[in-house]
Design an enzyme around this catalytic site. Structure first.
Site, PDB file in Angstrom:
ATOM      1  N   GLY A 136      -5.706   2.418  -4.468  1.00  9.79           N
ATOM      2  CA  GLY A 136      -5.681   3.862  -4.254  1.00  9.79           C
ATOM      3  C   GLY A 136      -6.036   4.689  -5.481  1.00  9.79           C
ATOM      4  O   GLY A 136      -6.602   5.769  -5.371  1.00  9.79           O
ATOM      5  N   ASP A 172       5.051   9.190  -4.013  1.00  8.10           N
ATOM      6  CA  ASP A 172       5.729   9.564  -2.763  1.00  8.10           C
ATOM      7  C   ASP A 172       7.232   9.366  -2.958  1.00  8.10           C
ATOM      8  O   ASP A 172       7.916  10.265  -3.440  1.00  8.10           O
ATOM      9  CB  ASP A 172       5.161   8.744  -1.612  1.00  8.10           C
ATOM     10  CG  ASP A 172       5.736   9.142  -0.257  1.00  8.10           C
ATOM     11  OD1 ASP A 172       6.419  10.180  -0.194  1.00  8.10           O
ATOM     12  OD2 ASP A 172       5.516   8.439   0.729  1.00  8.10           O
ATOM     13  N   LYS A 187       4.252  14.094  -3.739  1.00  4.74           N
ATOM     14  CA  LYS A 187       4.891  14.599  -2.514  1.00  4.74           C
ATOM     15  C   LYS A 187       6.352  14.952  -2.806  1.00  4.74           C
ATOM     16  O   LYS A 187       6.940  14.435  -3.757  1.00  4.74           O
ATOM     17  CB  LYS A 187       4.820  13.536  -1.419  1.00  4.74           C
ATOM     18  CG  LYS A 187       3.407  13.267  -0.907  1.00  4.74           C
ATOM     19  CD  LYS A 187       3.459  12.308   0.263  1.00  4.74           C
ATOM     20  CE  LYS A 187       2.077  11.988   0.779  1.00  4.74           C
ATOM     21  NZ  LYS A 187       2.144  11.049   1.928  1.00  4.74           N
ATOM     22  N   PHE A 242       0.601  12.704   5.556  1.00  3.67           N
ATOM     23  CA  PHE A 242      -0.173  11.521   5.200  1.00  3.67           C
ATOM     24  C   PHE A 242      -1.605  11.962   4.936  1.00  3.67           C
ATOM     25  O   PHE A 242      -2.168  12.745   5.690  1.00  3.67           O
ATOM     26  CB  PHE A 242      -0.136  10.485   6.333  1.00  3.67           C
ATOM     27  CG  PHE A 242      -0.421   9.095   5.830  1.00  3.67           C
ATOM     28  CD1 PHE A 242       0.592   8.322   5.299  1.00  3.67           C
ATOM     29  CD2 PHE A 242      -1.715   8.578   5.871  1.00  3.67           C
ATOM     30  CE1 PHE A 242       0.325   7.043   4.817  1.00  3.67           C
ATOM     31  CE2 PHE A 242      -1.986   7.304   5.390  1.00  3.67           C
ATOM     32  CZ  PHE A 242      -0.968   6.536   4.858  1.00  3.67           C
ATOM     33  N   ASP A 246      -6.526   5.511   1.070  1.00  2.00           N
ATOM     34  CA  ASP A 246      -6.952   5.016   2.378  1.00  2.00           C
ATOM     35  C   ASP A 246      -6.002   5.398   3.492  1.00  2.00           C
ATOM     36  O   ASP A 246      -4.818   5.663   3.282  1.00  2.00           O
ATOM     37  CB  ASP A 246      -7.068   3.492   2.354  1.00  2.00           C
ATOM     38  CG  ASP A 246      -5.698   2.814   2.439  1.00  2.00           C
ATOM     39  OD1 ASP A 246      -4.854   3.096   1.566  1.00  2.00           O
ATOM     40  OD2 ASP A 246      -5.464   2.038   3.383  1.00  2.00           O
TER      41      ASP A 246
HETATM   42  P1  IMP Z   1       5.839   5.353  -3.215  1.00  7.86           P
HETATM   43  O1  IMP Z   1       6.213   3.995  -3.724  1.00  7.86           O
HETATM   44  O2  IMP Z   1       6.630   5.756  -2.013  1.00  7.86           O
HETATM   45  O3  IMP Z   1       5.855   6.418  -4.288  1.00  7.86           O
HETATM   46  O4  IMP Z   1       4.383   5.205  -2.651  1.00  7.86           O
HETATM   47  C1  IMP Z   1       3.277   5.386  -3.444  1.00  7.86           C
HETATM   48  C2  IMP Z   1       2.089   4.659  -2.857  1.00  7.86           C
HETATM   49  O5  IMP Z   1       2.089   4.718  -1.420  1.00  7.86           O
HETATM   50  C3  IMP Z   1       0.816   5.340  -3.314  1.00  7.86           C
HETATM   51  O6  IMP Z   1       0.330   4.759  -4.494  1.00  7.86           O
HETATM   52  C4  IMP Z   1      -0.087   5.111  -2.133  1.00  7.86           C
HETATM   53  O7  IMP Z   1      -0.780   3.901  -2.308  1.00  7.86           O
HETATM   54  C5  IMP Z   1       0.811   5.024  -0.933  1.00  7.86           C
HETATM   55  N1  IMP Z   1       0.862   6.315  -0.215  1.00  7.86           N
HETATM   56  C6  IMP Z   1       1.840   7.249  -0.265  1.00  7.86           C
HETATM   57  N2  IMP Z   1       1.526   8.312   0.481  1.00  7.86           N
HETATM   58  C7  IMP Z   1       0.302   8.033   1.019  1.00  7.86           C
HETATM   59  C8  IMP Z   1      -0.600   8.796   1.881  1.00  7.86           C
HETATM   60  O8  IMP Z   1      -0.341   9.935   2.315  1.00  7.86           O
HETATM   61  N3  IMP Z   1      -1.773   8.186   2.201  1.00  7.86           N
HETATM   62  C9  IMP Z   1      -2.100   6.939   1.745  1.00  7.86           C
HETATM   63  N4  IMP Z   1      -1.312   6.225   0.928  1.00  7.86           N
HETATM   64  C10 IMP Z   1      -0.119   6.763   0.572  1.00  7.86           C
HETATM   65 MG    MG Z   2      -1.148   3.078  -4.406  1.00 10.49          MG
END
Ligand code: IMP
Ligand code: MG
Length: 183
Positions: free
Chosen positions: A48, A107, A135, A156, A163
């Site tokens: 990503g 996120d 987020k 999302f 992706d």
């Molecule tokens: P976290 O561990 O919850 O902070 O998630 C972070 C990872 O989840 C990011 O690096 C993304 O790869 C994926 N992610 C979080 N939100 C989205 C989204 O809206 N679209 C696509 N991938 C996401």
């Molecule tokens: Mg990622």
């Protein structure tokens, strides 16, 4: 955070190519100033963070080293597993160097917290993070990136490296993903 099931499609633009370009240039200028005279290693988080990292690296006017790590945080499920799995580690020796981890989205913060822990064990001289998008859920996890591109709503998204079901990474803007039930 719940990841949409396959079947949705990419919707309206949330962050335009122009806005992304401006923020990347500003972040690059800040990194250039903050790391002047330091041995900087940018570590992009695959997949990503690949597009953002490539653009950010070219906005930084320093002789940095660029390396990559790949982690998977969602597994094959449709919602966040809360677990992080190392897929590919960095090749550079990070000991005594200034490490900046570059990822697409913060996120819940589970992924970034894991990454920072992983890199801390390499004894870098300094360790910080840069994310393109943040987020609102990120406030729940005590992860504070040194650089944040933009704060967005809890939707999302896909595009600019990010992706949806493996697709849309090649879009130049960041789009909302439309779920089937959204009509
Ligand atoms: P976290 O561990 O919850 O902070 O998630 C972070 C990872 O989840 C990011 O690096 C993304 O790869 C994926 N992610 C979080 N939100 C989205 C989204 O809206 N679209 C696509 N991938 C996401
Ligand atoms: Mg990622």
């Amino acid at each position: 955070m719940v990841r949409p099931e396959r079947g949705g499609e990419v919707g309206a633009v949330l962050v335009t190519e122009a806005v992304i370009g401006r923020r990347v240039a500003e972040l690059g200028a800040s990194v250039t100033e903050d790391y002047a005279g330091k041995d900087l290693v940018l570590v992009g988080v695959l997949s990503g963070g690949a597009v953002f990292t490539a653009d950010l690296a070219r906005s930084v006017n320093l002789p940095l080293e660029l390396d990559w790590i790949a982690v998977s945080s969602y597994g094959d499920g449709s919602s966040s597993s809360g677990r992080v799995r190392l897929v590919k580690d960095v090749e550079a020796d990070l000991a005594g160097r200034h490490v900046l981890v570059v990822d697409d989205i913060l996120d819940t913060g589970v992924t970034l917290a894991w990454l920072l822990e992983h890199f801390r064990a390499r004894r870098p001289a300094s360790l910080h993070a840069c994310v393109l998008l943040r987020k609102p859920e990120a406030v729940l996890e005590p992860v504070r990136p040194r650089y944040v591109g933009l704060d967005i709503e809890p939707v999302f998204v896909a595009g600019y490296g990010i992706d949806y079901a493996g697709r849309y990474r090649n879009l130049r803007s960041v789009h909302k993903v439309l779920l089937p039930e959204d009509g």
